[in-house]
Design an enzyme around this catalytic site. Sequence first.
Site, mmCIF file in Angstrom:
data_model
loop_
_atom_site.group_PDB
_atom_site.id
_atom_site.type_symbol
_atom_site.label_atom_id
_atom_site.label_comp_id
_atom_site.label_asym_id
_atom_site.label_seq_id
_atom_site.Cartn_x
_atom_site.Cartn_y
_atom_site.Cartn_z
ATOM 1 N N ASP A 275 0.850 -1.191 0.000
ATOM 2 C CA ASP A 275 0.000 0.000 0.000
ATOM 3 C C ASP A 275 0.896 1.255 0.000
ATOM 4 O OD1 ASP A 275 -2.391 1.437 0.188
ATOM 5 O OD2 ASP A 275 -2.485 1.296 2.382
ATOM 6 N N GLY B 24 -7.732 8.548 6.816
ATOM 7 C CA GLY B 24 -7.725 8.736 8.262
ATOM 8 C C GLY B 24 -9.102 8.733 8.904
ATOM 9 N N SER C 158 -8.966 2.693 8.544
ATOM 10 C CA SER C 158 -9.331 3.414 9.775
ATOM 11 C C SER C 158 -10.522 2.796 10.503
ATOM 12 C CB SER C 158 -9.623 4.882 9.460
ATOM 13 O OG SER C 158 -8.468 5.507 8.940
HETATM 14 O O1 G3H Z 1 -3.341 5.016 3.694
HETATM 15 C C1 G3H Z 1 -2.759 4.654 4.709
HETATM 16 C C2 G3H Z 1 -3.147 3.386 5.389
HETATM 17 O O2 G3H Z 1 -4.280 3.597 6.201
HETATM 18 C C3 G3H Z 1 -1.978 2.849 6.159
HETATM 19 O O3 G3H Z 1 -1.695 3.618 7.276
HETATM 20 O O4 G3H Z 1 0.705 4.168 6.984
HETATM 21 O O5 G3H Z 1 -0.404 4.338 9.241
HETATM 22 O O6 G3H Z 1 0.063 2.103 8.214
HETATM 23 P P1 G3H Z 1 -0.245 3.558 7.952
HETATM 24 P P1 13P Z 2 -9.021 4.976 5.416
HETATM 25 O O1 13P Z 2 -8.096 5.779 6.280
HETATM 26 O O2 13P Z 2 -10.231 5.770 5.016
HETATM 27 O O3 13P Z 2 -9.419 3.691 6.054
HETATM 28 O O4 13P Z 2 -8.236 4.644 4.050
HETATM 29 C C1 13P Z 2 -7.303 3.601 3.995
HETATM 30 C C2 13P Z 2 -6.451 3.637 2.761
HETATM 31 O O5 13P Z 2 -6.690 4.336 1.804
HETATM 32 C C3 13P Z 2 -5.284 2.734 2.734
HETATM 33 O O6 13P Z 2 -4.527 2.912 1.585
HETATM 34 ZN ZN ZN Z 3 -4.576 4.953 0.853
#
Ligand code: G3H
Ligand code: 13P
Ligand code: ZN
Length: 313
Positions: free
Chosen positions: A86, A183, A261
């Site tokens: 990701d 978020g 989130s």
């Molecule tokens: O878009 C971000 C995802 O929710 C991952 O979050 O970088 O805090 O693991 P993180």
């Molecule tokens: P949310 O913070 O809305 O759950 O999005 C997650 C996301 O896009 C991970 O790449």
């Molecule tokens: Zn994302």
Amino acid sequence: GLVNSRELFKKAVQGGYAIPAYNFNNLEQLQAIIMACVETGSPVILQVSKGARNYANQTLLRHLAQGAVEYAAELGHAIPIVLHLDHGDSFELCKDCIETGFSSVMIDGSHLSYEENVKLTRQVVEYAHQFDVTVEGELGVLAGIEDEVSAETHTYTQPDEVEDFVSKTGVDSLAISIGTSHGAFKFKPGEDPKIRLDILAEIERRIPGFPIVLHGSSSVPQELVRIINEHGGKLKDAIGISEEQLREAAKSAVCKINIDSDGRLAMTAAIRKVLDEKPEEFDPRKYLGPARDSLKELYKHKNIHVLGSNDQA
Ligand code: G3H
Ligand code: 13P
Ligand code: ZN
Ligand code: NA
């Protein structure tokens, strides 16, 4: 073994649903995701962020994901499972994940200039495709916070750019910015956040049937925020994207929806509740177990009522 996303996206676009993309950092989150997807008969994309790699070690997370293939079969349904990086932010990070067994990666060049984004994304695609690993690129910038990057406002994807971008880069899917946001503090209560389905429609007109990805698609269930704050939490009031709008988007070429989130909120609510109501507990299984149960219910709900991915595996 793990599969890439190509066939899953093709079927999802044709079938008018989206594949869930859930982030995980630990065992209980992974178990909840797999149990929920087995019980609803849904394919799934397991997402590992850069932050997750740093927190839990990439090798351990990869082995957990590979083990999940066998685990799903043991639970009674060998659902297709993708292991996806990701928000990859460099060629080196993507290359490392590709070489160590990820079946899909995202290269997020959305903060770069258009030309730089094309160049970097193309470099990752050329490398990844040698190993049959699928690649997600991104055009447009979401509001909200993800890893170290944060943006105050949406920079919507320009429909004018998408055709050129996908043909020049060779990406397998495209993440777009149409009003979703990263978020748990997406929008203030009282706001009426709208997904720009008109921009989505215009993008689809330019690249018909091309797999589209939505990030930042948590809905921030108010019940979870309430439970957290009732049991000692101090989350500020915020709302997310409505599940109805996401369901609508999933009927289009949107074939991957990212949710992280909401899972964090479900887990935190369950753990706070146990620790508040049973202060004598000190066995992690006594609070991580209920957290896992609550996560599983959340994911089943998402698969059935938001993604429409149930009974597609
Ligand atoms: O878009 C971000 C995802 O929710 C991952 O979050 O970088 O805090 O693991 P993180
Ligand atoms: P949310 O913070 O809305 O759950 O999005 C997650 C996301 O896009 C991970 O790449
Ligand atoms: Zn994302
Ligand atoms: Na879809």
